[in-house]
Design a protein around this motif. Sequence first.
Motif, mmCIF file in Angstrom:
data_model
loop_
_atom_site.group_PDB
_atom_site.id
_atom_site.type_symbol
_atom_site.label_atom_id
_atom_site.label_comp_id
_atom_site.label_asym_id
_atom_site.label_seq_id
_atom_site.Cartn_x
_atom_site.Cartn_y
_atom_site.Cartn_z
ATOM 1 N N UNK A 84 0.875 -1.177 0.000
ATOM 2 C CA UNK A 84 0.000 0.000 0.000
ATOM 3 C C UNK A 84 0.905 1.217 0.000
ATOM 4 N N UNK A 85 0.949 1.890 -1.129
ATOM 5 C CA UNK A 85 1.884 2.999 -1.226
ATOM 6 C C UNK A 85 1.211 4.186 -1.883
ATOM 7 N N UNK A 86 1.251 5.304 -1.202
ATOM 8 C CA UNK A 86 0.601 6.511 -1.710
ATOM 9 C C UNK A 86 1.118 7.660 -0.855
ATOM 10 N N UNK A 87 1.409 8.763 -1.474
ATOM 11 C CA UNK A 87 1.860 9.907 -0.669
ATOM 12 C C UNK A 87 0.834 10.262 0.403
ATOM 13 N N UNK A 88 -0.434 10.030 0.063
ATOM 14 C CA UNK A 88 -1.503 10.396 1.001
ATOM 15 C C UNK A 88 -1.457 9.560 2.279
ATOM 16 N N UNK A 89 -0.742 8.436 2.238
ATOM 17 C CA UNK A 89 -0.653 7.612 3.458
ATOM 18 C C UNK A 89 0.396 8.153 4.439
ATOM 19 N N UNK A 90 1.220 9.078 3.954
ATOM 20 C CA UNK A 90 2.365 9.507 4.769
ATOM 21 C C UNK A 90 1.914 10.163 6.067
#
Lengths: 261, 485
Positions: A84-90
């Motif tokens: 699960x990779x997304x800038x929004x997860x940061x």
Amino acid sequence: MNIIVTIKQVPDTNNITIDPETGTLNREGVPAIINPEDKNALEAALTLKEKHGAKVIVLSMGPPQAEKALREALAMGADEAILLSDRAFAGADTWATAYTLSCAVKKIKDYSLIIGGRQAIDGDTAQTGPQLSECLKIPQITYVQDVKVEGDTVLAKSVFGNVRRMVQAKMPALLTVTKEMNEPRYSTIRGIATAYREKKITVWNSKDVDAKPMRIGLPGSPTQVRKTFSPKHEREGKVFAGAPGQLANDLLGVLVDNNYV
Amino acid sequence: MVWNYKVLKSLEVNTPVIPKDDERIETYSEDTMYRGSPDAVLIARDEREITETLKFCNKNKVPITFCGTQTSMTGASVPDEGLLVSTELIEGVEDIYQNENGTFAVVKPGTVTALFQKEVANAGYFYPVAPTSRDQCRIGSNISTNATGEDSYKYGPVREYVQSIDIIMPDGSKRVLTREPGEHPTWVRNKAGYLVEWGNPIDLIIGSEGTLGFISRATIKLLPKARPFFSALIPFRSNWDALNFAIDTNLNDKDLNPRTLELIDSGALKLMKTSRTFPEIDEEIGSLLYIKQEYDDDEDFVRWIEVWLKKITHTCGKDLADQTMVAFTYNDQEIFRLWRHRIPEAANEIGRKYWKNAGGKIGSDWWAPMDKLAEMMRHFYLVADASGLPYMGYAHIGCGHPHTNFLSQNAVEKQKALEALASCCRKAVELGGGVAGEHGIGKIHTDLMPIQYSHDIINKMKAWKREYDPNWILGRGNIFEAPNT
Ligand SMILES: Cc1cc2nc3c(=O)[nH]c(=O)nc-3n(C[C@H](O)[C@H](O)[C@H](O)COP(=O)(O)OP(=O)(O)OC[C@H]3O[C@@H](n4cnc5c(N)ncnc54)[C@H](O)[C@@H]3O)c2cc1C
């Protein structure tokens, strides 16, 4: 049976120091590894697979570099890997992480068990597993050291401090395991070749898992870290005096009193 | 060379000397293989104390032996008489610098090898000579024994990296010995006595087991930052399968240049299995090869994995190939290393239990040229089987230098083991190899010197010894029997 194993890539704390001024981890040049207890979780899943037949899916939320940890899991014997990779997860705290993982689990849909490590060595919260089970509204058994699957139930030995419990739950259920559970296997050379050449890592972003923007990453993280610090070990010295036989006896007494022997 | 130990009482240095009747002396009285009897111990604080002590001992003809951590396997660091000087407090990296010839570290002799490696790694460089004992042993001693390590298959012995040393002579004078730029010392594994073909005196000192002078400082050549590597344990059904694989890799497979190529034969594997963390493995696995392979990036990593997988599958079959364990994270690699370390550790533990009955571990250190290694190993296994004793072979097989050990429980068995060892040493020399490939001669292997060298050569070595140490006070009993007193 599908078993989902949640893993986190963490800096190897054997090789890490904490900046005494800022209280943050010095991450530069520190090798990244699979969180040790997540490896125990994977080992538990692979053992169940060998016994009952299962598909083991490893699931991780992290930056693109976390692919390496997933490759290692594939080399150990996992069948599929999802990142699960997304800038929004940061900037996610454990609550936002658990929510994000739950969205992915819902997308996977068909599963009997979720197994994760008790806690990650870079945060030591032991929260993500239990929170994930809450998000999914499934039973949880934490601090697991042994597990058996019988029909549609799971029976686990949970050890916390001096308390040992045998807990049974209907599947699907979530387990968090401790390092006492097993010795994780080593990757085999063919396992590695297959993991790199034949197995694929699926990457999902927030849209793929239908995650609500206000519940992920920083906006979805209610936790406020007020202070981080290196734990101080208050060591206590004790001097024994007497004849050698007496000394040995006194020392043994202390070891017995503290449950070391 | 008569001396009186009472004279030690008048040695004047700042650090108190530990006298013979002090119980602390016990810790310094033995190495892994040998029990000696120091008359006093000085844990020197600096070069000045060493210089003063040397002058004093030379004047009074007091034997003086140096030690690091006493991990020597030959008794070299334990005196039978006289003063023992420990370097444990003279430690630290003084400087890391670059010039047109490369990058160098200046280091004090008591620096623990692993700490030295860590410090140069933190500065972005690599020092590759890592003896299995690297967490304990010290750089000055490594130079004094021309140590090798796990990775010598690719990187060779300490000698290669010693650019310059300061030595303090018995009379207290100091010499600085330096290599010429571009000078390339030999990598031959011979550690029996002094290097006969030395051109630069630095090569006479390296490997001289504390018998020619005190190494007070060393300048060590560093390599660029280490490349990542993976370790693998390749399983074989028999010792011979593993051996043939190693020999073929060395002689015919020039594309493969692993850092490490070590044997763990069936006897050694039994001991490795006593490691708490060693996993259960298939019973048909009779031996292992331990390799380390370097790579540049992920793509290169997979490429090397495939190269090895192909070779292993080709020679061992798919079943065994599938059981090749690989460690590619630091933690797992350390665990592999500790399993490997468990072999000598366990053999030493068992051996020491037999000391009280005049038995013990008899370790060999012979080496043979790679193209003669099969013949050599045939001889070893024949002799070993005939002895009826438990035995094992492990370590640097890729360099023609396995460690072979016999475990003897009493004096009779020990004698058998010694005969087997001598027979192997004679064979090794006959095949163009030598009697000591790593640990040197020390006190317990002086009898092996005549197997390898003629009377003339030994006399030549003794002449060099007298030139450096006319009173024969340094490391007395090492390499040559102590002269008559
Ligand atoms: C478990 C184990 C594994 C080992 N593995 C390896 C290996 O892989 N490769 C290898 O090469 N060896 C190995 N050894 C042998 C040993 O560790 C090496 O010989 C090492 O160099 C000794 O270091 P030390 O600090 O313990 O020295 P010591 O044993 O204390 O001394 C060794 C010699 O160095 C001399 N010396 C020490 N300091 C000085 C100085 N400043 N100036 C002059 N002479 C000095 C001593 O007099 C002595 O002759 C192993 C030993 C053990 C117990």
